[in-house]
Design an enzyme around this catalytic site. Structure first.
Site, PDB file in Angstrom:
ATOM      1  N   ASP A  15       0.834  -1.205   0.000  1.00  0.00           N
ATOM      2  CA  ASP A  15       0.000   0.000   0.000  1.00  0.00           C
ATOM      3  C   ASP A  15       0.873   1.261   0.000  1.00  0.00           C
ATOM      4  O   ASP A  15       2.000   1.245   0.492  1.00  0.00           O
ATOM      5  CB  ASP A  15      -0.893  -0.028   1.252  1.00  0.00           C
ATOM      6  CG  ASP A  15      -2.074   0.931   1.138  1.00  0.00           C
ATOM      7  OD1 ASP A  15      -2.288   1.500   0.052  1.00  0.00           O
ATOM      8  OD2 ASP A  15      -2.774   1.109   2.143  1.00  0.00           O
ATOM      9  N   ASN A  17       1.391   3.432  -2.835  1.00  0.00           N
ATOM     10  CA  ASN A  17       2.001   3.870  -4.106  1.00  0.00           C
ATOM     11  C   ASN A  17       1.568   5.289  -4.471  1.00  0.00           C
ATOM     12  O   ASN A  17       2.382   6.113  -4.920  1.00  0.00           O
ATOM     13  CB  ASN A  17       1.585   2.942  -5.252  1.00  0.00           C
ATOM     14  CG  ASN A  17       2.193   1.568  -5.139  1.00  0.00           C
ATOM     15  OD1 ASN A  17       3.126   1.363  -4.361  1.00  0.00           O
ATOM     16  ND2 ASN A  17       1.674   0.625  -5.912  1.00  0.00           N
ATOM     17  N   TRP A  20       3.214   7.855  -2.206  1.00  0.00           N
ATOM     18  CA  TRP A  20       4.629   7.971  -2.572  1.00  0.00           C
ATOM     19  C   TRP A  20       4.764   8.933  -3.756  1.00  0.00           C
ATOM     20  O   TRP A  20       5.619   9.820  -3.765  1.00  0.00           O
ATOM     21  CB  TRP A  20       5.185   6.593  -2.933  1.00  0.00           C
ATOM     22  CG  TRP A  20       6.628   6.595  -3.332  1.00  0.00           C
ATOM     23  CD1 TRP A  20       7.697   6.415  -2.501  1.00  0.00           C
ATOM     24  CD2 TRP A  20       7.164   6.800  -4.643  1.00  0.00           C
ATOM     25  NE1 TRP A  20       8.874   6.489  -3.216  1.00  0.00           N
ATOM     26  CE2 TRP A  20       8.574   6.726  -4.531  1.00  0.00           C
ATOM     27  CE3 TRP A  20       6.598   7.023  -5.901  1.00  0.00           C
ATOM     28  CZ2 TRP A  20       9.427   6.872  -5.637  1.00  0.00           C
ATOM     29  CZ3 TRP A  20       7.442   7.183  -6.995  1.00  0.00           C
ATOM     30  CH2 TRP A  20       8.837   7.103  -6.852  1.00  0.00           C
ATOM     31  N   ARG A  28      -0.121   9.523  -9.805  1.00  0.00           N
ATOM     32  CA  ARG A  28      -0.260   8.279  -9.031  1.00  0.00           C
ATOM     33  C   ARG A  28       0.380   7.086  -9.723  1.00  0.00           C
ATOM     34  O   ARG A  28       0.982   6.230  -9.077  1.00  0.00           O
ATOM     35  CB  ARG A  28      -1.748   7.979  -8.801  1.00  0.00           C
ATOM     36  CG  ARG A  28      -2.439   8.901  -7.829  1.00  0.00           C
ATOM     37  CD  ARG A  28      -3.917   8.530  -7.714  1.00  0.00           C
ATOM     38  NE  ARG A  28      -4.099   7.139  -7.304  1.00  0.00           N
ATOM     39  CZ  ARG A  28      -3.966   6.711  -6.054  1.00  0.00           C
ATOM     40  NH1 ARG A  28      -3.662   7.551  -5.089  1.00  0.00           N
ATOM     41  NH2 ARG A  28      -4.150   5.439  -5.761  1.00  0.00           N
ATOM     42  N   HIS A  32       2.807   3.466  -8.922  1.00  0.00           N
ATOM     43  CA  HIS A  32       2.601   2.062  -9.282  1.00  0.00           C
ATOM     44  C   HIS A  32       3.810   1.525 -10.056  1.00  0.00           C
ATOM     45  O   HIS A  32       4.192   0.366  -9.904  1.00  0.00           O
ATOM     46  CB  HIS A  32       1.326   1.901 -10.115  1.00  0.00           C
ATOM     47  CG  HIS A  32       0.081   2.257  -9.344  1.00  0.00           C
ATOM     48  ND1 HIS A  32      -0.117   1.863  -8.043  1.00  0.00           N
ATOM     49  CD2 HIS A  32      -1.021   2.978  -9.689  1.00  0.00           C
ATOM     50  CE1 HIS A  32      -1.296   2.323  -7.618  1.00  0.00           C
ATOM     51  NE2 HIS A  32      -1.853   3.008  -8.594  1.00  0.00           N
ATOM     52  N   SER A  60      -7.289  -5.616  -6.059  1.00  0.00           N
ATOM     53  CA  SER A  60      -8.434  -6.233  -5.383  1.00  0.00           C
ATOM     54  C   SER A  60      -9.679  -6.093  -6.250  1.00  0.00           C
ATOM     55  O   SER A  60      -9.732  -5.243  -7.152  1.00  0.00           O
ATOM     56  CB  SER A  60      -8.662  -5.561  -4.025  1.00  0.00           C
ATOM     57  OG  SER A  60      -9.326  -4.329  -4.213  1.00  0.00           O
ATOM     58  N   THR A  61     -10.686  -6.897  -5.951  1.00  0.00           N
ATOM     59  CA  THR A  61     -11.940  -6.821  -6.717  1.00  0.00           C
ATOM     60  C   THR A  61     -12.583  -5.441  -6.541  1.00  0.00           C
ATOM     61  O   THR A  61     -13.410  -5.038  -7.350  1.00  0.00           O
ATOM     62  CB  THR A  61     -12.919  -7.936  -6.259  1.00  0.00           C
ATOM     63  OG1 THR A  61     -12.936  -7.976  -4.831  1.00  0.00           O
ATOM     64  CG2 THR A  61     -12.505  -9.299  -6.785  1.00  0.00           C
ATOM     65  N   ARG A  66     -11.564   2.495  -9.185  1.00  0.00           N
ATOM     66  CA  ARG A  66     -10.619   3.623  -9.349  1.00  0.00           C
ATOM     67  C   ARG A  66     -10.812   4.285 -10.722  1.00  0.00           C
ATOM     68  O   ARG A  66     -11.436   3.692 -11.602  1.00  0.00           O
ATOM     69  CB  ARG A  66      -9.183   3.107  -9.215  1.00  0.00           C
ATOM     70  CG  ARG A  66      -8.923   2.619  -7.804  1.00  0.00           C
ATOM     71  CD  ARG A  66      -7.466   2.342  -7.568  1.00  0.00           C
ATOM     72  NE  ARG A  66      -7.278   2.024  -6.159  1.00  0.00           N
ATOM     73  CZ  ARG A  66      -6.150   2.171  -5.491  1.00  0.00           C
ATOM     74  NH1 ARG A  66      -5.078   2.620  -6.102  1.00  0.00           N
ATOM     75  NH2 ARG A  66      -6.077   1.870  -4.219  1.00  0.00           N
ATOM     76  N   LEU A 126      11.164 -20.282  -4.907  1.00  0.00           N
ATOM     77  CA  LEU A 126      10.125 -19.443  -4.297  1.00  0.00           C
ATOM     78  C   LEU A 126       8.871 -19.374  -5.172  1.00  0.00           C
ATOM     79  O   LEU A 126       8.976 -19.226  -6.400  1.00  0.00           O
ATOM     80  CB  LEU A 126      10.679 -18.014  -4.112  1.00  0.00           C
ATOM     81  CG  LEU A 126       9.671 -16.964  -3.662  1.00  0.00           C
ATOM     82  CD1 LEU A 126       9.527 -16.981  -2.145  1.00  0.00           C
ATOM     83  CD2 LEU A 126      10.077 -15.567  -4.116  1.00  0.00           C
ATOM     84  N   ILE A 193      -7.161  -5.165   6.850  1.00  0.00           N
ATOM     85  CA  ILE A 193      -6.922  -6.382   6.054  1.00  0.00           C
ATOM     86  C   ILE A 193      -7.443  -6.213   4.626  1.00  0.00           C
ATOM     87  O   ILE A 193      -6.978  -6.876   3.700  1.00  0.00           O
ATOM     88  CB  ILE A 193      -7.591  -7.613   6.721  1.00  0.00           C
ATOM     89  CG1 ILE A 193      -7.116  -7.781   8.175  1.00  0.00           C
ATOM     90  CG2 ILE A 193      -7.320  -8.889   5.943  1.00  0.00           C
ATOM     91  CD1 ILE A 193      -5.680  -8.137   8.362  1.00  0.00           C
ATOM     92  N   SER A 194      -8.446  -5.342   4.437  1.00  0.00           N
ATOM     93  CA  SER A 194      -8.963  -5.009   3.112  1.00  0.00           C
ATOM     94  C   SER A 194      -9.310  -6.224   2.240  1.00  0.00           C
ATOM     95  O   SER A 194      -8.910  -6.303   1.074  1.00  0.00           O
ATOM     96  CB  SER A 194      -7.962  -4.115   2.365  1.00  0.00           C
ATOM     97  OG  SER A 194      -7.747  -2.927   3.080  1.00  0.00           O
TER      98      SER A 194
HETATM   99  C1  FPP Z   1      -1.870   0.378  -3.314  1.00  0.00           C
HETATM  100  O1  FPP Z   1      -1.408   1.693  -3.307  1.00  0.00           O
HETATM  101  C2  FPP Z   1      -1.310  -0.327  -4.448  1.00  0.00           C
HETATM  102  C3  FPP Z   1      -2.028  -0.868  -5.465  1.00  0.00           C
HETATM  103  C4  FPP Z   1      -3.489  -0.841  -5.552  1.00  0.00           C
HETATM  104  C5  FPP Z   1      -1.349  -1.525  -6.592  1.00  0.00           C
HETATM  105  C6  FPP Z   1      -0.257  -2.413  -6.171  1.00  0.00           C
HETATM  106  C7  FPP Z   1       0.516  -2.841  -7.328  1.00  0.00           C
HETATM  107  C8  FPP Z   1       1.860  -2.870  -7.358  1.00  0.00           C
HETATM  108  C9  FPP Z   1       2.703  -2.480  -6.221  1.00  0.00           C
HETATM  109  C10 FPP Z   1       2.563  -3.350  -8.548  1.00  0.00           C
HETATM  110  C11 FPP Z   1       2.243  -4.786  -8.746  1.00  0.00           C
HETATM  111  C12 FPP Z   1       2.977  -5.398  -9.784  1.00  0.00           C
HETATM  112  C13 FPP Z   1       2.478  -6.339 -10.616  1.00  0.00           C
HETATM  113  C14 FPP Z   1       3.387  -7.076 -11.468  1.00  0.00           C
HETATM  114  C15 FPP Z   1       1.056  -6.661 -10.755  1.00  0.00           C
HETATM  115  P1  FPP Z   1      -2.471   2.862  -3.456  1.00  0.00           P
HETATM  116  O2  FPP Z   1      -2.600   3.203  -4.892  1.00  0.00           O
HETATM  117  O3  FPP Z   1      -3.735   2.462  -2.788  1.00  0.00           O
HETATM  118  O4  FPP Z   1      -1.742   3.990  -2.667  1.00  0.00           O
HETATM  119  P2  FPP Z   1      -2.424   5.149  -1.828  1.00  0.00           P
HETATM  120  O5  FPP Z   1      -3.187   4.461  -0.734  1.00  0.00           O
HETATM  121  O6  FPP Z   1      -1.248   5.915  -1.316  1.00  0.00           O
HETATM  122  O7  FPP Z   1      -3.284   5.916  -2.761  1.00  0.00           O
END
Ligand code: FPP
Length: 243
Positions: A15, A17, A20, A28, A32, A60-61, A66, A126, A193-194
């Site tokens: 969580d 991204n 950040w 945004r 990602h 997630s579903t 978004r 892994l 847990i979302s």
């Molecule tokens: C949550 O941050 C993150 C996501 C919904 C996407 C997670 C995906 C990745 C980290 C990349 C995954 C890589 C592959 C190969 C599928 P947010 O957008 O909810 O952040 P915020 O809460 O700060 O807005």
């Protein structure tokens, strides 16, 4: 001294991204992108730590709600991720699994995730398990429906239903002894847990990092793992020294 806990299955809610990216004054999706790069770093670090299954919550579903452009970007992430990192995954014997409602994915994404699973199917290291278009309540509901059907057809009686029968019908069943996470880490300071692995997390240890996912590095992982190894896991029983 008590024996250290074995960390076989680590689950991470990646969580932060978006936050950040905002901190950097970027859109945004830049978060990602950096989050995707961090998946490679943390996968390799988890492998070095002897972890057997790494489950990452990537979509997630609920994430379909978004903005359209962000959903499109997230749907394209597996394409970019496997394009860029497949050679590294192969070189490190990593086996890819994607769990979720895959038939609802755009055709290109569907093809890429199926190909990644097929290409790494014979790897024995892994297991990198992405939860992609995954929702735990749906997963449990499907298991209940299946068991309901078995009762209707007379194959079983309701009395026969036990926890094992439910576990066996979840998307994690294929991980056998490692199907339930030992530790869940959520980044970005949120403590929820979302809808992630609700059944499987029943006895997992929970840990929360204040860092946003793109900043969560190998050292952070190492610290969380060490702290986990020294925790006292009782699984609902009393401490041995108290008995
Ligand atoms: C949550 O941050 C993150 C996501 C919904 C996407 C997670 C995906 C990745 C980290 C990349 C995954 C890589 C592959 C190969 C599928 P947010 O957008 O909810 O952040 P915020 O809460 O700060 O807005």
């Amino acid at each position: 001294m008590a024996e250290k806990n074995q960390l076989n299955h680590l689950a991470i809610i990646m969580d932060g991204n978006g936050r950040w990216a905002r901190k950097q004054g970027k859109p945004r999706v830049a978060g990602h992108h950096e989050g995707m790069n961090n998946v490679e770093r943390i996968t390799l670090a988890a492998d070095k730590l002897g972890i057997k299954v790494l489950s990452l919550y990537a979509f997630s579903t609920e994430n379909w709600a978004r903005p359209k452009e962000e959903v499109a970007y997230l749907m394209n992430l597996p394409v970019r991720f496997f394009d860029k990192f497949m050679p590294t995954l192969m070189a490190n014997n990593v086996k890819v699994n994607i769990m979720g409602y895959l038939d609802q994915l755009p055709p290109k994404t569907y093809k890429v995730v199926q190909r990644a699973m097929a290409e790494t199917a014979d790897n024995t290291g892994l297991i990198l398990n992405f939860a992609f278009n995954y929702g735990s309540r749906s997963e449990i509901t499907s298991a209940v429906k299946e068991l309901g059907g078995m009762i209707e057809s007379g194959a079983i009686s309701s009395e026969q239903i036990d926890e094992e029968m439910i576990s066996q019908r979840l998307m994690t069943a294929k991980f056998g002894a490692f199907r339930d996470p030992d530790l869940l880490i959520r980044t970005s300071g949120e403590q929820r847990i979302s809808n992630f692995l609700l059944w499987q997390l029943a006895y997992s240890e929970l840990a929360f990092s204040p860092k946003n996912w793109p900043d969560f590095n190998e050292e952070d992982l190492q610290e969380f793992v060490s702290e986990f190894q020294n925790r006292n896991r009782r699984f609902g029983k009393v401490d041995e020294s108290d008995s």
